[in-house]
Scaffold this active site. Sequence first.
Site, mmCIF file in Angstrom:
data_model
loop_
_atom_site.group_PDB
_atom_site.id
_atom_site.type_symbol
_atom_site.label_atom_id
_atom_site.label_comp_id
_atom_site.label_asym_id
_atom_site.label_seq_id
_atom_site.Cartn_x
_atom_site.Cartn_y
_atom_site.Cartn_z
ATOM 1 N N ARG A 72 0.812 -1.224 0.000
ATOM 2 C CA ARG A 72 0.000 0.000 0.000
ATOM 3 C C ARG A 72 0.839 1.265 0.000
ATOM 4 N NH1 ARG A 72 -4.238 -2.546 3.607
ATOM 5 N NH2 ARG A 72 -2.411 -2.804 4.892
ATOM 6 N N LYS A 180 5.079 -18.748 7.033
ATOM 7 C CA LYS A 180 4.476 -19.166 8.279
ATOM 8 C C LYS A 180 3.932 -17.938 9.003
ATOM 9 C CE LYS A 180 6.802 -19.639 12.091
ATOM 10 N NZ LYS A 180 7.399 -18.578 12.927
ATOM 11 N N GLU A 248 17.095 -19.696 21.868
ATOM 12 C CA GLU A 248 17.396 -18.357 21.348
ATOM 13 C C GLU A 248 17.722 -17.436 22.511
ATOM 14 O OE1 GLU A 248 15.007 -17.172 17.667
ATOM 15 O OE2 GLU A 248 13.542 -18.050 19.021
ATOM 16 N N ASP A 267 4.942 -20.868 17.398
ATOM 17 C CA ASP A 267 5.999 -20.132 16.686
ATOM 18 C C ASP A 267 7.170 -21.044 16.287
ATOM 19 O OD1 ASP A 267 7.147 -17.620 15.762
ATOM 20 O OD2 ASP A 267 8.568 -17.814 17.414
ATOM 21 N N HIS A 272 9.369 -25.488 12.919
ATOM 22 C CA HIS A 272 10.802 -25.778 12.846
ATOM 23 C C HIS A 272 11.198 -27.067 13.586
ATOM 24 C CE1 HIS A 272 10.595 -21.861 11.248
ATOM 25 N NE2 HIS A 272 10.765 -21.179 12.350
ATOM 26 N N LYS A 372 12.875 -18.539 24.323
ATOM 27 C CA LYS A 372 13.495 -17.234 24.071
ATOM 28 C C LYS A 372 14.123 -16.736 25.367
ATOM 29 C CE LYS A 372 10.873 -15.829 20.077
ATOM 30 N NZ LYS A 372 11.890 -15.898 19.028
HETATM 31 C C1 BG6 Z 1 10.968 -17.690 13.224
HETATM 32 C C2 BG6 Z 1 10.250 -17.362 14.499
HETATM 33 O O1 BG6 Z 1 10.188 -18.544 12.430
HETATM 34 O O2 BG6 Z 1 12.196 -18.320 13.509
HETATM 35 C C3 BG6 Z 1 11.116 -16.479 15.376
HETATM 36 O O3 BG6 Z 1 9.034 -16.700 14.218
HETATM 37 C C4 BG6 Z 1 12.479 -17.100 15.581
HETATM 38 O O4 BG6 Z 1 10.489 -16.220 16.629
HETATM 39 C C5 BG6 Z 1 13.095 -17.520 14.254
HETATM 40 O O5 BG6 Z 1 13.312 -16.141 16.220
HETATM 41 C C6 BG6 Z 1 14.356 -18.326 14.465
HETATM 42 O O6 BG6 Z 1 15.009 -18.525 13.240
HETATM 43 P P1 BG6 Z 1 16.585 -18.706 13.170
HETATM 44 O O7 BG6 Z 1 16.847 -18.986 11.727
HETATM 45 O O8 BG6 Z 1 17.183 -17.436 13.659
HETATM 46 O O9 BG6 Z 1 16.906 -19.853 14.070
#
Ligand code: BG6
Length: 521
Positions: A72, A180, A248, A267, A272, A372
């Site tokens: 937009r 996603k 993380e 998430d 993953h 996290k």
């Molecule tokens: C994303 C999540 O799909 O993957 C994030 O939404 C996360 O919350 C991220 O931080 C992690 O990806 P990577 O490649 O940094 O391990």
Amino acid sequence: MSNEALGPPPTTGPLDNPLRTGLRLGRTPEPCTMVIFGASGDLTSRKLVPALYNLARERRLPAGFSVLGFARRAWDDNAFREVLHAAVTANSRSGPAEPDLWASFAEGIFYHRASFDEPAGYTTLGARLAAIDSERDTGGNRVFYLATPPEAYAEIVAQLGAHGLNRSSNGGWTRIIIEKPFGHDLESARALNRQVLAVFDEQQVYRIDHYLGKETVQNLLVFRFANGIFEPVWNRRYVDHVQLTVAESIGVEDRGGYYDRAGALRDMIQNHLTQLLTLTAMEPPVAYDPDAVRDEKVKVLRAIRPISPAEALTATVRGQYGPGSISGHPVGGYRAERAVASTSQTETYVALRLFIENWRWAGVPFYLRSGKALPRRVSEIAVQFRSAPTMLFADTPVNAIEPNVLAIKIQPDEGISLTFGSKVPGQAQIRPVSMDFRYGTSFGVASPEAYERLLLDCMLGDGTLFTRRDEVEASWALLTPILQGWAAAEPLPFPNYEAGTWGPAAADAFMARDGRAWRRL
Ligand code: BG6
């Protein structure tokens, strides 16, 4: 029939292994245009365009390749090119954009200003695509990339269908990549699949999970199925349990609004970690092709013992970080993040135990954890083997002889290490030592970003590293009862772990109940 009648047993050579169709590197896609919905967003700048630029830099993109941004924002082609130039300079793994290369890459960048929900914008989109086809010879080949908030997916797909953009008019191909999160529970994922598949065929749909684009994750299949020595021990006879960790150190950054509605299970685990699990546990596929590989992954998901809402509280652990410090820097608690409710019950840490009820894995627990604001960013798959059957060295002065562990390090310090006990020279002691493979040392080249591989695969029409409809639904089918069990339970006394620690104490107790412990990473 005698054995002779069958002839000699087949030899196993490179042509006979399941990866015989190759890893499909080195091919160049046909010319095409990539339309990015959500072109003014974070994903476009941080990941997509830097990935495309690096593909161009490595001469992996076809001549005439074009990008058409759809958003937009009141930009024109030039303004969009400037935004993307800054984005590449800030985010490309190869450093700032190189002037000559950028100049030719930017010639193929265009911008289309429109709203996702206005039909007129799609009529003009069709006209622009036709113009790009004839100017840049892109043959009517298109990739639509949905990089918008997920609420817009259904609308965009419906509009593309209504305007006939789901098929290319002049003999080219049309594909769609969907970011996603794909749904937020089983019902919504099914609904989205129905909406998407009312307009596109499954072969046109590429549901992305960027973990599948990581080199170390792709190497899982090579490691398992291109080597003869690991597969014989890859089963319940030899494996005690498997730990999958994606830790993380970052918090939710500026994504509090999205995250507070999602949480760690949606998430990270639904996508993953589920991918890591299926690649670790799957049977060898009959070929390295999209359906053969995905069939085997889906079989793993179907074999997982379901966790009912009532079992959710005992089969999982949830955590939420409070204030603390990471690498010596003070960090605020999750509830103080922007756009996060001050009484939020969203989990920023989750651990769970799954059992895969098939002949290979019956009785072997798979422990998954992700969080996290943990002390380090580290992801790995650790396969812990059973101890030797008799303790010949039971009197050796060590607390316990540690079991063998094969750790596949996804990131950082990508590599694989095998730990085993060794005699300490000159002493009557056994100590764990390791054999290590490191990508950096062995290959000396930086791995491409996950998005580079995935964007290229989509342009090549290879869906192996994308999630199929039944796969995404099977994963939600497994996790939705857990979400329901949590929703019905009493609120938890969050926060329950300090930022910069390895998650809630309950996660350690959870493992201790099984007589095991989380690996210290
Ligand atoms: C994303 C999540 O799909 O993957 C994030 O939404 C996360 O919350 C991220 O931080 C992690 O990806 P990577 O490649 O940094 O391990």
